[in-house]
Enzyme design. Structure first.
Site, PDB file in Angstrom:
ATOM      1  N   GLN A  17     -10.518  -2.299   0.630  1.00 14.54           N
ATOM      2  CA  GLN A  17     -10.009  -0.976   0.305  1.00 14.54           C
ATOM      3  C   GLN A  17     -10.840   0.158   0.889  1.00 14.54           C
ATOM      4  OE1 GLN A  17      -9.482  -2.244  -4.055  1.00 14.54           O
ATOM      5  NE2 GLN A  17      -7.825  -0.786  -3.763  1.00 14.54           N
ATOM      6  N   HIS A  37      -1.016  -6.385   9.843  1.00 11.04           N
ATOM      7  CA  HIS A  37      -0.837  -6.261  11.295  1.00 11.04           C
ATOM      8  C   HIS A  37       0.511  -6.829  11.713  1.00 11.04           C
ATOM      9  CE1 HIS A  37      -5.470  -6.001  11.824  1.00 11.04           C
ATOM     10  NE2 HIS A  37      -4.928  -4.866  11.456  1.00 11.04           N
ATOM     11  N   ASP A  50      -7.467  -0.978   8.092  1.00  9.35           N
ATOM     12  CA  ASP A  50      -8.234  -1.114   9.342  1.00  9.35           C
ATOM     13  C   ASP A  50      -9.422  -0.148   9.401  1.00  9.35           C
ATOM     14  OD1 ASP A  50      -6.441  -3.012  10.059  1.00  9.35           O
ATOM     15  OD2 ASP A  50      -5.617  -1.960  11.803  1.00  9.35           O
ATOM     16  N   HIS A 120     -12.386 -10.110  -3.772  1.00 13.45           N
ATOM     17  CA  HIS A 120     -11.499  -9.060  -4.276  1.00 13.45           C
ATOM     18  C   HIS A 120     -10.247  -9.018  -3.384  1.00 13.45           C
ATOM     19  CE1 HIS A 120     -11.414  -5.142  -6.724  1.00 13.45           C
ATOM     20  NE2 HIS A 120     -10.245  -5.203  -6.083  1.00 13.45           N
ATOM     21  N   ASN A 164     -11.949 -11.301  -8.573  1.00 13.80           N
ATOM     22  CA  ASN A 164     -11.316 -10.127  -9.170  1.00 13.80           C
ATOM     23  C   ASN A 164      -9.879 -10.415  -9.579  1.00 13.80           C
ATOM     24  OD1 ASN A 164     -11.348  -7.150  -9.686  1.00 13.80           O
ATOM     25  ND2 ASN A 164      -9.639  -7.224  -8.259  1.00 13.80           N
ATOM     26  N   GLU A 165      -9.558 -10.086 -10.816  1.00 11.32           N
ATOM     27  CA  GLU A 165      -8.194 -10.079 -11.333  1.00 11.32           C
ATOM     28  C   GLU A 165      -7.384 -11.335 -11.028  1.00 11.32           C
ATOM     29  OE1 GLU A 165      -6.233  -6.413 -10.293  1.00 11.32           O
ATOM     30  OE2 GLU A 165      -7.274  -5.408 -11.914  1.00 11.32           O
ATOM     31  N   GLU A 377     -13.364  -2.029 -14.674  1.00 14.49           N
ATOM     32  CA  GLU A 377     -12.414  -1.086 -14.056  1.00 14.49           C
ATOM     33  C   GLU A 377     -11.629  -0.372 -15.126  1.00 14.49           C
ATOM     34  OE1 GLU A 377      -9.509  -2.040 -10.942  1.00 14.49           O
ATOM     35  OE2 GLU A 377     -10.935  -3.509 -10.157  1.00 14.49           O
TER      36      GLU A 377
HETATM   37  C1  NOJ Z   1      -7.254  -3.269  -9.811  1.00 15.19           C
HETATM   38  C2  NOJ Z   1      -7.775  -3.773  -8.513  1.00 15.19           C
HETATM   39  O1  NOJ Z   1      -8.908  -4.557  -8.744  1.00 15.19           O
HETATM   40  C3  NOJ Z   1      -8.080  -2.679  -7.523  1.00 15.19           C
HETATM   41  O2  NOJ Z   1      -8.256  -3.257  -6.281  1.00 15.19           O
HETATM   42  C4  NOJ Z   1      -6.979  -1.636  -7.526  1.00 15.19           C
HETATM   43  O3  NOJ Z   1      -7.202  -0.665  -6.566  1.00 15.19           O
HETATM   44  C5  NOJ Z   1      -6.909  -1.017  -8.905  1.00 15.19           C
HETATM   45  N1  NOJ Z   1      -6.586  -2.042  -9.868  1.00 15.19           N
HETATM   46  C6  NOJ Z   1      -5.878   0.081  -9.031  1.00 15.19           C
HETATM   47  O4  NOJ Z   1      -4.612  -0.429  -8.868  1.00 15.19           O
END
Ligand code: NOJ
Length: 509
Positions: A17, A37, A50, A120, A164-165, A377
């Site tokens: 990100q 891409h 990118d 992530h 992550n998540e 988060e």
């Molecule tokens: C959770 C994700 O871990 C993160 O990558 C994302 O940007 C945020 N939520 C917001 O949607």
């Protein structure tokens, strides 16, 4: 309004990100590089990661703003393919290792603790080509990668998040295919992934535990992102609890419960339901005793991500529940609804319910014996790029208030809070159209100028006072508007007020 002594404040980002530099040096290709891409239409504004915030080159800027805010810690992730270009440990990138060394050392020099996520969303393409999270071998591939990362950074990094998540990676991906890899396979996909994520996490945790824990005393967890599930009526309470076990329980019980393994009610339900569907085995793969033991207890804290809530009710006759976890669950025959009292946001599935974070915290606290919880988060995404982001301030304030209640009234052991995000970034399928940043990013500027929003000023002040009892920029704005309403000088005074506020923001940062 005071936070407990030692409570830590941070902000977060992730590699794909923010970093950009998708092909710098010998970096390998991730699933997001590849997907965007090949099909720019996957993202609403056609942008990619990118360049993103260009943090690969502008990492000093990131440290600078983290320091301006007074952050205690900065959560960022490591790009697997920047460290292991092939996805496997046959080749370790010197430049990749060096990049994160510079970032970690730079943060530490400013007194900011690095909190690192290993994975992530940006899986190596090579591993996705072998089935990604649905291939059980991924547990070993992930462990190999984790081992390389730990061996390079464990001497300086004390807080780790493995994955992550997993809820998004497994349930959202395979049920909805709105995140890369764009694969819909709701039969086995979510459940194979669920088990493999837990195995991968456990193996990585054990590598840290056996080789580094004694020497460096660090902590490792996995970042779960439950939607808080509230019973629609009192009669729905049992069903809501079952839904929580199906959601957060499936990703937590095997690690945090004393018995280990799937939540028993869910294991049984899935065996019966799979049989009814004609499967000769459970769609939720069972654990062997050895696997149960391997996963059980692999935590040092609970990493909790919270954004939103849903109401749970049984499906009425003739009503078809949508796929888990946004609309409902066929397996549980439940419908998930939103509450009209929860304000909607620009992020389609997020409705604001700050009480949900308190309830989710107390649920975890009760179920997992007062485990210490780090909120990894929480934040608000807006389409607007404005600097006077009163809605974001309100969001942070309301959630922190509920966290304080969870600590002070419910006895929860919450040790810290992370705003998502330190700065606007590449928000997956929403590209650059959804902004979560305390800092605004000018995506048209090659230098990706970082500018503090009012929320940055507000958060800085909370950190400084270690309290929620701080001057509130949105209040100032509102009072200015109010006191000048109706007067002919309204717009000028408001403008002056806003300029003063703007100066206050930029001076104090
Ligand atoms: C959770 C994700 O871990 C993160 O990558 C994302 O940007 C945020 N939520 C917001 O949607």
């Amino acid at each position: 309004m005071k936070f407990p002594p030692g409570f830590k404040f941070g902000a977060g980002t992730s590699a794909y990100q923010i970093e950009g530099a998708w092909n710098a040096s010998d970096k390998g290709i991730s699933i997001w590089d590849n997907a965007l891409h090949n099909d720019p239409n996957l993202v609403s504004d056609g942008t990619t990661g990118d360049v993103a915030c260009n943090s690969y080159h502008l990492w000093k800027e990131d440290i600078h703003i983290a320091h301006e805010l007074g952050l205690h810690f900065y959560r960022f992730s490591i790009s697997w393919t920047r460290i292991l270009p092939t996805g496997f440990p046959n080749k370790i990138s010197k430049d990749g290792i060096n990049y994160y060394n510079k970032l970690i050392d730079g943060l530490l020099r400013k007194g900011i603790e690095p909190v690192i996520t290993l994975q992530h969303f940006d899986l190596p393409l090579s591993i996705q080509n072998l089935g990604g999270w649905t291939n059980p071998l991924i547990a070993d591939w992930f462990a190999d990668y984790a081992g390389v990362v730990f061996s390079n950074y464990a001497d300086r990094v004390k807080t780790w998040i493995t994955i992550n998540e997993p809820h998004m990676v497994c349930d959202l991906v395979y049920n909805f295919a709105i995140l890369v890899p764009i694969v819909t396979e709701p039969w086995l996909g979510p459940f194979l992934c669920n088990k493999n994520v837990l195995m991968a996490h456990a193996k990585a945790w054990r590598i840290y535990d056996e080789n580094y824990k004694q020497k460096y005393h660090g902590k490792v967890s996995i970042a779960n992102n439950p939607i808080w599930l509230e019973a629609k009526t009192e009669d729905d309470e049992d069903l809501a609890e079952l839904a929580r076990e199906f959601g957060v329980g499936r990703f937590s019980d095997p690690i945090y419960s004393e018995e280990g393994g799937w939540p028993p009610a869910i294991e049984k339900l899935m065996i019966d339901y799979s049989k009814k569907q004609g499967f000769p085995y459970s769609r939720l793969p069972l654990f062997t005793e050895e696997e149960k033991k391997l996963i059980k207890g692999t935590y040092d804290y609970y990493s909790l991500i919270y954004y939103t809530s849903r109401l749970v009710r049984p499906a009425h006759e003739g009503e078809e529940p949508g796929p888990w976890f946004i609309n409902g669950s066929k397996e549980l025959n439940v419908i998930l609804e939103t509450d009209p009292r929860w304000p909607i946001t620009d992020s389609s599935y997020i409705l604001i319910n700050p009480e949900g974070i308190r309830r989710q915290i107390t649920w975890i606290t009760r179920r997992y014996k007062n485990v210490s919880i780090l909120i990894t988060e929480n934040g608000l995404g807006t389409k607007s790029a404005e600097l006077h982001d009163t809605a974001r301030i309100r969001f942070i304030q309301d959630h922190l208030q509920q966290i304080l209640l969870a600590i002070k009234e419910d006895g929860a052991n919450v040790v810290g809070y992370t705003v998502w995000s330190l700065m606007d970034n590449f928000e997956w399928i929403f590209g650059q159209t959804l902004r979560f940043g305390l800092y605004h990013i000018d995506f048209t500027d090659p230098l990706r100028k970082r500018t503090p929003r009012a929320s940055a000023h507000y958060y800085k002040s909370i950190i400084k006072h270690h309290s929620l009892d701080v001057p509130h920029p949105s209040q100032v704005t509102r009072e200015l508007r109010h006191s000048n309403a109706g007067s002919s000088k309204f717009s000028l005074c408001t403008l002056i007020g806003l300029i003063t506020l703007g100066k206050l923001v930029s001076n104090s940062l």
